[in-house]
Scaffold this motif. Sequence first.
Motif, short mmCIF file in Angstrom:
data_model
loop_
_atom_site.label_atom_id
_atom_site.label_comp_id
_atom_site.label_asym_id
_atom_site.label_seq_id
_atom_site.Cartn_x
_atom_site.Cartn_y
_atom_site.Cartn_z
N GLY B 40 51.81 34.15 40.41
CA GLY B 40 51.89 35.07 39.29
C GLY B 40 50.69 34.95 38.36
N SER B 41 50.18 33.72 38.21
CA SER B 41 49.00 33.53 37.36
C SER B 41 47.80 34.23 37.97
CB SER B 41 48.68 32.05 37.21
OG SER B 41 49.83 31.33 36.92
N PHE B 42 47.63 34.11 39.30
CA PHE B 42 46.48 34.75 39.94
C PHE B 42 46.56 36.26 39.79
CE2 PHE B 42 46.93 30.87 42.78
CZ PHE B 42 46.03 30.14 42.04
N TYR B 43 47.79 36.78 39.87
CA TYR B 43 48.01 38.21 39.66
C TYR B 43 47.54 38.60 38.26
CZ TYR B 43 50.75 42.54 39.20
OH TYR B 43 51.15 43.84 39.01
N ALA B 44 47.97 37.84 37.25
CA ALA B 44 47.60 38.17 35.87
C ALA B 44 46.10 38.01 35.66
CB ALA B 44 48.38 37.29 34.90
N ILE B 45 45.53 36.94 36.21
CA ILE B 45 44.09 36.70 36.02
C ILE B 45 43.29 37.83 36.67
CG2 ILE B 45 42.18 35.14 36.56
CD1 ILE B 45 44.20 32.84 36.37
N SER B 74 36.40 42.21 41.26
CA SER B 74 37.02 41.22 40.38
C SER B 74 38.01 40.37 41.15
CB SER B 74 37.71 41.85 39.18
OG SER B 74 37.51 43.21 39.13
N ALA B 75 38.78 41.02 42.05
CA ALA B 75 39.74 40.25 42.84
C ALA B 75 39.00 39.24 43.72
CB ALA B 75 40.58 41.19 43.71
N ALA B 76 37.89 39.68 44.33
CA ALA B 76 37.12 38.77 45.18
C ALA B 76 36.55 37.61 44.36
CB ALA B 76 36.00 39.53 45.87
N GLU B 114 48.87 29.79 32.12
CA GLU B 114 49.38 30.64 31.04
C GLU B 114 48.57 30.41 29.77
OE1 GLU B 114 52.46 33.01 30.62
OE2 GLU B 114 51.31 33.11 32.46
N ASP B 115 48.37 29.13 29.41
CA ASP B 115 47.63 28.83 28.19
C ASP B 115 46.16 29.15 28.34
OD1 ASP B 115 49.76 28.15 26.75
OD2 ASP B 115 49.27 26.05 26.46
N LEU B 116 45.60 28.87 29.54
CA LEU B 116 44.17 29.17 29.73
C LEU B 116 43.92 30.66 29.54
CD1 LEU B 116 43.15 26.90 32.76
CD2 LEU B 116 42.53 26.67 30.36
N GLN B 117 44.85 31.50 30.06
CA GLN B 117 44.67 32.95 29.88
C GLN B 117 44.64 33.31 28.41
OE1 GLN B 117 47.78 35.03 32.10
NE2 GLN B 117 47.51 33.48 33.66
N ALA B 209 45.27 38.64 43.15
CA ALA B 209 44.35 39.17 42.14
C ALA B 209 44.13 40.66 42.34
CB ALA B 209 43.02 38.42 42.21
N LEU B 210 44.09 41.09 43.61
CA LEU B 210 43.93 42.52 43.89
C LEU B 210 45.14 43.30 43.38
CD1 LEU B 210 42.15 44.63 45.30
CD2 LEU B 210 43.47 44.25 47.38
N GLY B 211 46.33 42.73 43.59
CA GLY B 211 47.54 43.38 43.08
C GLY B 211 47.45 43.57 41.58
N GLY B 212 47.05 42.50 40.88
CA GLY B 212 46.93 42.60 39.42
C GLY B 212 45.89 43.61 39.03
N ALA B 213 44.73 43.57 39.71
CA ALA B 213 43.64 44.49 39.38
C ALA B 213 44.06 45.94 39.60
CB ALA B 213 42.40 44.15 40.22
#
Lengths: 312, 298
Positions: B40-45, B74-76, B114-117, B209-213
Amino acid sequence: MLQLLIIGLLVAAFATIPVAFPWLAFVFTLVLAKGFAALGVAILLRAGLISIGHALFYAIGAYTVGFLSQGAGVDLLIPQLLAAAAISGVAGLLVGLFMVRYRGIFFAMLNLAVSMVGYTLLSKLYNVTGGTDGLAIATPSVLGMTLSREAFEHLLLYGGLGLAVVVCIVAHRYLKSPMGEALSAVETNEIRLEYLGIAVPRVLLFAYVGSAILAGIGGAIHALAVGHITPDLAYWTTSGQLVLVAVLGGIGGVVGPFIGATFMESVRSFAAIYAPDVWNIIIGAGLLIVIFFLPRGLYGLIERIGGRRDGQ
Amino acid sequence: MDLILPMLVDGLAASALIFFIAVGLTLVFSVLRVLNVAHGSFYAIGAYVAVVIGGFVMSAGASPWLSFPILFLSAALVAALLGPAIERTFIRFTYGKPEAVQILVTFALFLIFEDLQKLVFGVQAYYQDAAVSVLGISDIGGIIYLNYQLLLIALAVLTVLALRLLMRNTRLGKMIVAVVADPEVSATLGIDTRRVYAAAFTIGVFLAALGGALASPNSGVAPGLGAEAIVLGFAVAAIGGLGQIEGAAIAAIIVGIARVVAIYEMPALEPVAPYLVMLAVLLVRPYGLFGAATQRRI
């Protein structure tokens, strides 16, 4: 013996520190609330079952108090606590009947799914639960006495501490009983246990209902201490925190989850003052350190000191 | 009856986004046997990076068509920076450990991210919808759709095909299949299993990450996105059977349509729909629709 002594000292320290620093009384009450729930999660973890959904029972305990206080006007402490324990127990029985068929990741995910259904209902059924605004809880009277808020908070802290001691003794005896020992055997080798003629589903159901009741009591104390509850109590991150607290403290002994809760709530309140943006990082890093370097949790440290001296 | 077609298209558009969340999770699980909460974090990032880079490039006055390569780049970027690093430093120590340990290690990573974001991107919401507006709308049977939604459906189908091609017809894919079947024998045959694990995890991070992007132009990005994404991903991956890529695609379609039906019929129940479907499926088929039962050891 030394181990008991250390635990006794910890309990004494727990009782005296809020006298010196009154603002910590509230934090320590939350420690007890989280500790009860984490103890429930720890009991299941002994069987290798990780529940990412126990926040549901935490929320059920809290909302039972909320409904009694706001809906039914029952502002009496003892009936509120008993009702919270009873209703979370019944909920635990209903959910547990399905859960005991599943192991490993599927147990984790089904608990997650049930708790997310609960979370959504709590936030969407606005007329009953107040939606995301939540419910406010009045200070209840205790045994016919109407207390000031300050006196009630002290009563909650020390009453809760007494209850925690009693619950720890009961839980310890349970874990040493055949039913309790069977739990760790479920993790080691379930099929052998069945060959021995032990009904594994019954063992697990008993543990599940017990853990739900503990989580419900924790939620009720949380509701009474904070005075306001929201559906977030049932969100999966709350469940994750409960598991985290249990593992951080260590599941080897019944005191472990309370030590874990003390660590987490202390970090949370100190971080809120000095470093509000990084408390998740501290908790996460602490969890990683414990998992990789202290497999028996913070409680393992006490065991190590106690064990070495006893061996001499 | 007039509602069937719009419900179907809406449902498929929702399914496409859900699919991107779940497919990486299920791929990582099938190879590493780790249920990755940090997914989930990778998705958000991925969403944050896409929106920030996209906003930067758009404000420099570039053509809005550039936002499509930016979404993929960005995902890559996220995958290249985080994938191998996280797998080598944390995930690999959990192989073969109990599920509770694996879930907790990735949960700890989730908390840290979460905090890093929040530290990096702040707590405000971001919007960057150049990709949606440049594609415009189209009219299907009297109902207006965003072309971007239709593009998402096509991309999801392409992803399923690409993953199938990767697994069946490339050297890396064949090595992954071998490692999934038997890590030890694969190692004796000269496959560097460590690199296969790192590669599979990185592909998983890329898909997250692609999903999030891809979701960001439509819905923006704000704190809490990762927590919502991961539970939905769990539900879909579990319905399809953990580790089954095609299963995740079909589960995403079922969940997407269930959500849309709920929106049309009982809007209050829309957020519960994925979990109700998951409960119903797991009660009947404990290992998901396409999952195989594992043997219990004596």
